[in-house]
Design a protein around this motif. Structure first.
Motif, PDB file in Angstrom:
ATOM      1  N   LEU A   1     -16.785   7.991  39.952  1.00 13.95           N
ATOM      2  CA  LEU A   1     -16.842   8.568  41.479  1.00 13.95           C
ATOM      3  C   LEU A   1     -15.595   7.875  42.055  1.00 13.95           C
ATOM      4  O   LEU A   1     -15.310   8.341  43.369  1.00 13.95           O
ATOM      5  CB  LEU A   1     -18.011   8.379  42.078  1.00 13.95           C
ATOM      6  N   GLY A   2     -15.159   6.891  41.791  1.00 12.00           N
ATOM      7  CA  GLY A   2     -14.328   6.015  42.451  1.00 12.00           C
ATOM      8  C   GLY A   2     -14.716   5.043  43.763  1.00 12.00           C
ATOM      9  O   GLY A   2     -14.001   4.926  44.560  1.00 12.00           O
ATOM     10  N   LEU A   3     -16.001   5.008  43.668  1.00  9.70           N
ATOM     11  CA  LEU A   3     -16.724   4.384  44.879  1.00  9.70           C
ATOM     12  C   LEU A   3     -16.156   2.777  44.777  1.00  9.70           C
ATOM     13  O   LEU A   3     -16.652   2.004  45.913  1.00  9.70           O
ATOM     14  CB  LEU A   3     -18.123   4.452  44.683  1.00  9.70           C
ATOM     15  N   ASN A   4     -15.947   2.303  43.816  1.00 12.38           N
ATOM     16  CA  ASN A   4     -15.423   0.739  43.720  1.00 12.38           C
ATOM     17  C   ASN A   4     -14.228   0.657  44.027  1.00 12.38           C
ATOM     18  O   ASN A   4     -13.588  -0.484  44.234  1.00 12.38           O
ATOM     19  CB  ASN A   4     -15.638   0.363  42.308  1.00 12.38           C
ATOM     20  N   ASP A   5     -13.378   1.656  44.388  1.00 11.02           N
ATOM     21  CA  ASP A   5     -11.901   1.552  44.817  1.00 11.02           C
ATOM     22  C   ASP A   5     -11.974   0.900  46.390  1.00 11.02           C
ATOM     23  O   ASP A   5     -12.861   1.138  47.094  1.00 11.02           O
ATOM     24  CB  ASP A   5     -11.256   2.666  44.745  1.00 11.02           C
ATOM     25  N   PRO A   6     -10.868   0.397  46.673  1.00  5.51           N
ATOM     26  CA  PRO A   6     -10.746  -0.150  48.107  1.00  5.51           C
ATOM     27  C   PRO A   6     -10.957   1.104  49.085  1.00  5.51           C
ATOM     28  O   PRO A   6     -10.361   2.069  48.754  1.00  5.51           O
ATOM     29  CB  PRO A   6      -9.406  -0.713  48.170  1.00  5.51           C
ATOM     30  N   PHE A   7     -11.182   0.499  50.153  1.00  8.68           N
ATOM     31  CA  PHE A   7     -11.607   1.592  51.201  1.00  8.68           C
ATOM     32  C   PHE A   7     -10.273   2.356  51.650  1.00  8.68           C
ATOM     33  O   PHE A   7     -10.241   3.627  51.534  1.00  8.68           O
ATOM     34  CB  PHE A   7     -11.904   1.025  52.557  1.00  8.68           C
TER      35      PHE A   7
END
Length: 324
Positions: free
Chosen positions: A54-60
């Motif tokens: 889901l891309g939730l670990n990517d930087p803000f």
């Protein structure tokens, strides 16, 4: 005019970017969507794999840039809860909310403007005092209480009108409308009244205050001394000069009706965007919540642009430099 439109469009772009940033930032802290999408039997490895997908670990910053870029391309992403395209979910709910808001706004205008003019022209009459008292009570009662009262009286006691749902609809060019069926109109009456009562009170009191102020102006006194017929004096001279601030409030009201129909849609289980937003909060469906706020902001920006353009059409004395 071209300069005015260009300036407004540039301002609108910055407003939309600010709303997108706020929506994306706030909804990062409403809960963990992975916990809502998985059960207790899901392993930690599967949870982390889903979070990575889901891309939730990517930087803000990267997540926000990706979110904004997708919005600009018309790609609203997929719902975490249903895995459906968010654009399709929003598009299926927009007709219900727009029709509810339009009918509520028409109720407030068709009743509020004549009532405001009447109470301004006869400020000491018994009917005026009764209208002011009734509207004061109406604006003091929360919207959900008004809705429950209408449901109890017209739905439960009298059994005249349905108390939930949208009723029958007809598809016209992909637009599901309630306006072409009797059952749809019957289902629309109670939520539209609930949503329109508060707007009606604001419209009436604004028209009354502006009308009373205009009636005290010098040019109205001069027109009266010249023997201008009272009907022409009231509706052509006084009311037309009252409508500039009223148009502003009407535009904001329509945006507000769309944005704040959440409570009414929840009370009547009206299948609009507000009810979808509440369901998304419950399941921490971040893509739907973010896109919902962006769509609402777009409505406000569009309505404000139309209101600014209407200023010049209603009152030729106004110049673009005065409203820019």
């Amino acid at each position: 005019m071209v300069f005015f439109l260009t300036k407004r469009l540039i301002q609108s772009v910055f407003v939309m970017l600010a709303v997108a940033f706020l929506a994306f930032s706030l909804f990062r802290y409403v809960g963990d969507p992975v916990s809502q999408m998985t059960g207790v039997e899901t392993s930690v490895e599967d949870r982390e794999r889903l979070r990575e997908d889901l891309g939730l670990n990517d930087p803000f910053v990267y997540q926000f840039v990706r979110f904004t870029g997708d919005l600009l391309k018309g790609d609203f992403g997929y719902s975490y809860r249903t895995r459906q395209p968010v654009a399709e979910m929003i598009a299926s709910r927009i007709p219900a909310t727009l029709e509810l808001g339009l009918v509520a706004l028409l109720i407030s205008l068709l009743v509020g403007i004549p009532a405001g003019v009447y109470t301004a022209l006869r400020p000491r009459g018994f009917a005026t005092q009764s209208i002011l008292m009734i509207t004061l009570v109406g604006v003091s009662i929360p919207t959900f209480v008004i809705g429950i009262m209408l449901i109890f009286f017209f739905g439960v006691q009298l059994g005249w009108l349905p108390t939930f749902g949208r009723g029958g609809t007809v598809s016209v060019g992909g637009w599901e409308t309630s306006f072409l069926t009797i059952d749809g109109w019957r289902s629309l009456i109670l939520p539209a009244l609930t949503l329109g009562v508060y707007q009606l009170t604001l419209t009436m009191r604004l028209v009354r205050a502006e009308m009373m102020d205009v009636m005290q102006s010098d040019y109205i006194r001069f027109a009266t001394a010249r023997g201008v017929p009272m009907g022409r004096l009231y509706f052509r001279h006084a009311l037309s000069n009252t409508m500039v601030p009223v148009i502003t409030i009407i535009g904001l009201q329509f945006g507000g009706v769309i944005a704040f129909s959440i409570v009414t849609e929840s009370v009547f289980q009206w299948p609009g965007m507000g009810l979808l937003f509440l369901e998304s909060i419950r399941f921490v469906d971040i893509p739907v919540m973010g896109v919902y706020l962006v769509v609402i902001a777009f409505f406000f920006v569009l309505v404000n642009l139309i209101v600014d353009l209407l200023y010049v059409l209603i009152d030729p004395r106004l110049r673009i430099s005065d409203v820019s």
